[in-house]
Scaffold this motif. Structure first.
Motif, mmCIF file in Angstrom:
data_model
loop_
_atom_site.group_PDB
_atom_site.id
_atom_site.type_symbol
_atom_site.label_atom_id
_atom_site.label_comp_id
_atom_site.label_asym_id
_atom_site.label_seq_id
_atom_site.Cartn_x
_atom_site.Cartn_y
_atom_site.Cartn_z
ATOM 1 N N GLU A 152 21.878 -22.518 -12.863
ATOM 2 C CA GLU A 152 20.825 -22.669 -13.876
ATOM 3 C C GLU A 152 20.352 -24.118 -13.962
ATOM 4 O OE1 GLU A 152 20.674 -22.536 -18.720
ATOM 5 O OE2 GLU A 152 21.831 -20.971 -17.702
ATOM 6 N N LEU A 153 21.299 -25.041 -13.913
ATOM 7 C CA LEU A 153 20.940 -26.463 -13.998
ATOM 8 C C LEU A 153 20.178 -26.923 -12.757
ATOM 9 C CD1 LEU A 153 24.263 -27.780 -15.543
ATOM 10 C CD2 LEU A 153 22.004 -27.972 -16.599
ATOM 11 N N LEU A 154 20.598 -26.459 -11.572
ATOM 12 C CA LEU A 154 19.873 -26.819 -10.357
ATOM 13 C C LEU A 154 18.437 -26.311 -10.413
ATOM 14 C CD1 LEU A 154 22.600 -26.176 -7.628
ATOM 15 C CD2 LEU A 154 21.661 -28.377 -8.328
ATOM 16 N N ASP A 155 18.256 -25.136 -10.955
ATOM 17 C CA ASP A 155 16.905 -24.610 -11.124
ATOM 18 C C ASP A 155 16.134 -25.463 -12.126
ATOM 19 O OD1 ASP A 155 14.918 -22.348 -10.715
ATOM 20 O OD2 ASP A 155 15.198 -22.239 -12.892
ATOM 21 N N ARG A 156 16.801 -25.885 -13.177
ATOM 22 C CA ARG A 156 16.137 -26.679 -14.216
ATOM 23 C C ARG A 156 15.653 -28.022 -13.685
ATOM 24 N NH1 ARG A 156 18.205 -27.548 -20.411
ATOM 25 N NH2 ARG A 156 16.261 -28.453 -21.176
ATOM 26 N N VAL A 157 16.388 -28.629 -12.761
ATOM 27 C CA VAL A 157 15.981 -29.935 -12.226
ATOM 28 C C VAL A 157 15.059 -29.797 -11.019
ATOM 29 C CG1 VAL A 157 18.042 -31.081 -13.100
ATOM 30 C CG2 VAL A 157 18.045 -30.179 -10.759
ATOM 31 N N GLY A 158 14.588 -28.584 -10.768
ATOM 32 C CA GLY A 158 13.529 -28.400 -9.774
ATOM 33 C C GLY A 158 13.980 -28.188 -8.353
ATOM 34 N N ILE A 159 15.194 -27.732 -8.136
ATOM 35 C CA ILE A 159 15.661 -27.446 -6.779
ATOM 36 C C ILE A 159 15.374 -25.976 -6.475
ATOM 37 C CG2 ILE A 159 17.707 -27.221 -5.301
ATOM 38 C CD1 ILE A 159 18.807 -29.706 -6.505
ATOM 39 N N PRO A 160 14.568 -25.694 -5.445
ATOM 40 C CA PRO A 160 14.251 -24.303 -5.124
ATOM 41 C C PRO A 160 15.462 -23.576 -4.534
ATOM 42 C CG PRO A 160 13.328 -25.786 -3.475
ATOM 43 C CD PRO A 160 13.889 -26.648 -4.568
ATOM 44 N N GLY A 176 16.166 -36.919 -2.203
ATOM 45 C CA GLY A 176 15.599 -36.508 -3.486
ATOM 46 C C GLY A 176 16.375 -35.368 -4.119
ATOM 47 N N MET A 177 16.814 -34.412 -3.295
ATOM 48 C CA MET A 177 17.611 -33.301 -3.824
ATOM 49 C C MET A 177 18.982 -33.774 -4.283
ATOM 50 S SD MET A 177 16.881 -29.865 -1.618
ATOM 51 C CE MET A 177 15.311 -29.011 -1.718
ATOM 52 N N GLN A 178 19.573 -34.711 -3.542
ATOM 53 C CA GLN A 178 20.864 -35.267 -3.966
ATOM 54 C C GLN A 178 20.743 -35.908 -5.340
ATOM 55 O OE1 GLN A 178 22.070 -37.969 -0.900
ATOM 56 N NE2 GLN A 178 22.285 -36.363 0.648
ATOM 57 N N GLN A 179 19.649 -36.638 -5.559
ATOM 58 C CA GLN A 179 19.484 -37.283 -6.856
ATOM 59 C C GLN A 179 19.274 -36.246 -7.953
ATOM 60 O OE1 GLN A 179 20.611 -39.701 -8.324
ATOM 61 N NE2 GLN A 179 19.318 -41.429 -7.768
ATOM 62 N N ARG A 180 18.587 -35.158 -7.641
ATOM 63 C CA ARG A 180 18.434 -34.092 -8.620
ATOM 64 C C ARG A 180 19.777 -33.440 -8.941
ATOM 65 N NH1 ARG A 180 13.014 -32.244 -9.380
ATOM 66 N NH2 ARG A 180 11.560 -33.449 -8.115
ATOM 67 N N VAL A 181 20.639 -33.322 -7.931
ATOM 68 C CA VAL A 181 21.991 -32.811 -8.175
ATOM 69 C C VAL A 181 22.741 -33.751 -9.114
ATOM 70 C CG1 VAL A 181 24.249 -32.363 -7.109
ATOM 71 C CG2 VAL A 181 22.161 -31.527 -6.019
ATOM 72 N N MET A 182 22.599 -35.070 -8.907
ATOM 73 C CA MET A 182 23.252 -36.037 -9.788
ATOM 74 C C MET A 182 22.753 -35.886 -11.225
ATOM 75 S SD MET A 182 25.560 -38.121 -8.556
ATOM 76 C CE MET A 182 25.439 -39.427 -9.775
ATOM 77 N N ILE A 183 21.459 -35.653 -11.378
ATOM 78 C CA ILE A 183 20.903 -35.482 -12.726
ATOM 79 C C ILE A 183 21.440 -34.196 -13.352
ATOM 80 C CG2 ILE A 183 18.782 -35.109 -14.044
ATOM 81 C CD1 ILE A 183 17.362 -36.894 -11.953
#
Length: 346
Positions: A152-160, A176-183
């Motif tokens: 759910e969180l990965l979807d929330r931060v915009g990872i398809p 960019g995806m790694q940074q979204r994972v960190m967020i």
């Protein structure tokens, strides 16, 4: 602070004047006990982070930004110790807290986002497990529930394709995806505050803009306070509501972003702003600051910026007090005495 953008781009969730800060740092002083020894490596640092508001810590490398942020997390290196002041995080005295309390604060009350996600993520664990780990450790969720929340969180931060990406390892994702994972990991336990240390520096401009937009959305939706450590003055202008300028361990200026951009009062702040290229001003000579930030053990006597200051005079000494005009603070006796007037950018 900004290039072509103006400080007017900086926005924040409105907060009532009586709202308690999530983070309150007062007169923080840190000694370095290594060689060469440096008393007051960081000295008398004070600032607040309010809910829904972003505060930028800026200054050249070696000015004390990261050390200050590590102190907030209770993670100072072994050769450093807090010699004075206070750090209160969501009502908890960080400097008096036990290690167990500090572990509970990290992740649960404050989430951290770092500059290099590849060096922060565990290369041996799928990213979904790394995000879920915080929830079963801090919130007591089952591993199955934590994994579902990670998706759910990965979807929330915009990872398809979040469910599939949750099973990926960090090296299988772009920067960019790694940074979204960190967020996603940082907000996994719905903290009150984020500490973001150069979170966009390693990213290209397009991805950087996406990450900043994501952080702004999360801040608005969750009411997060954010302490943003950065060298990128354009990011500060776009994203942060307040600015704390550090030089050689001192806070030399502290103000709202708009006020500071419009009229920087400390010579160091004015020099930093002058060194930023301006759109529409081609082939202009940029301002430079001679010399460099003094290293630990070599701080000059008196005003630490004096050897590099274009406005220094023989009477400049250790600043005894700052000039304060409302919420605009400046650590310079000449400014306080009215001998230097605010320098407005053109």
């Amino acid at each position: 602070m900004s290039t072509s953008k103006t400080a007017g781009a900086a926005t924040a969730t409105a907060v009532a004047p009586d709202v308690r800060p999530i983070l309150s740092v007062r007169d923080l002083t840190i000694d370095y006990l290594g060689e060469p020894r440096q008393p007051a490596l960081v000295q008398d640092v004070s600032f607040d982070v309010l809910p829904g508001r972003s505060v930028a810590l800026i200054g050249e490398s070696g000015c004390g930004k990261t050390i200050t942020s590590l102190a907030v997390l209770g993670l100072l290196p072994a050769r450093m110790r807090v010699a004075g002041g206070s750090i209160v995080l969501d009502g908890v005295d960080v400097l008096q807290a036990s290690e167990r309390t500090l572990r509970d604060l990290r992740g649960r009350t404050v989430g951290a986002i770092f500059q290099e996600p590849m060096s922060s993520l565990n290369p041996t664990m799928p990213v979904g497990d790394q995000i879920g780990e915080a929830r079963w450790l801090h919130l007591g969720e089952s591993r199955r529930a934590a994994r579902a929340k990670a998706v759910e969180l990965l979807d929330r931060v915009g990872i398809p394709n979040a469910a599939r990406r949750a099973r990926a390892y960090p090296h299988e994702l772009s920067g960019g995806m790694q940074q979204r994972v960190m967020i996603a990991s940082a907000i996994a336990c719905e903290p009150a505050m984020l500490l973001a240390d150069e979170p966009t520096t390693a990213l290209d401009v397009t991805v950087q803009a996406d990450i900043l937009a994501l952080l702004a959305d999360l801040q608005r939706d969750l009411g997060l306070g954010i302490l943003f450590v950065t060298h990128d003055l354009g990011v500060v202008a776009e994203f942060c509501a307040d600015v704390v300028v550090m030089y050689a361990g001192h806070v030399v200026e502290r103000a709202g972003t708009r006020a500071l951009f419009a009229a920087p009062r400390h010579p160091y702040t004015a020099a930093l702003l002058g060194a930023v290229p301006q759109a529409g001003q081609a082939r202009t000579v940029l301002t430079t600051i001679p010399g460099r930030v003094p290293p630990s053990g070599a701080f000059p006597a008196g005003c630490r910026f004096r050897p590099r200051c274009a406005h220094a005079v023989a009477t400049c000494a250790e600043p005894q007090h700052g000039g304060a005009d409302g919420d605009h603070f400046t650590l310079c006796d000449r400014v306080a005495a009215g001998e230097l007037t605010p320098r407005r950018r053109t």
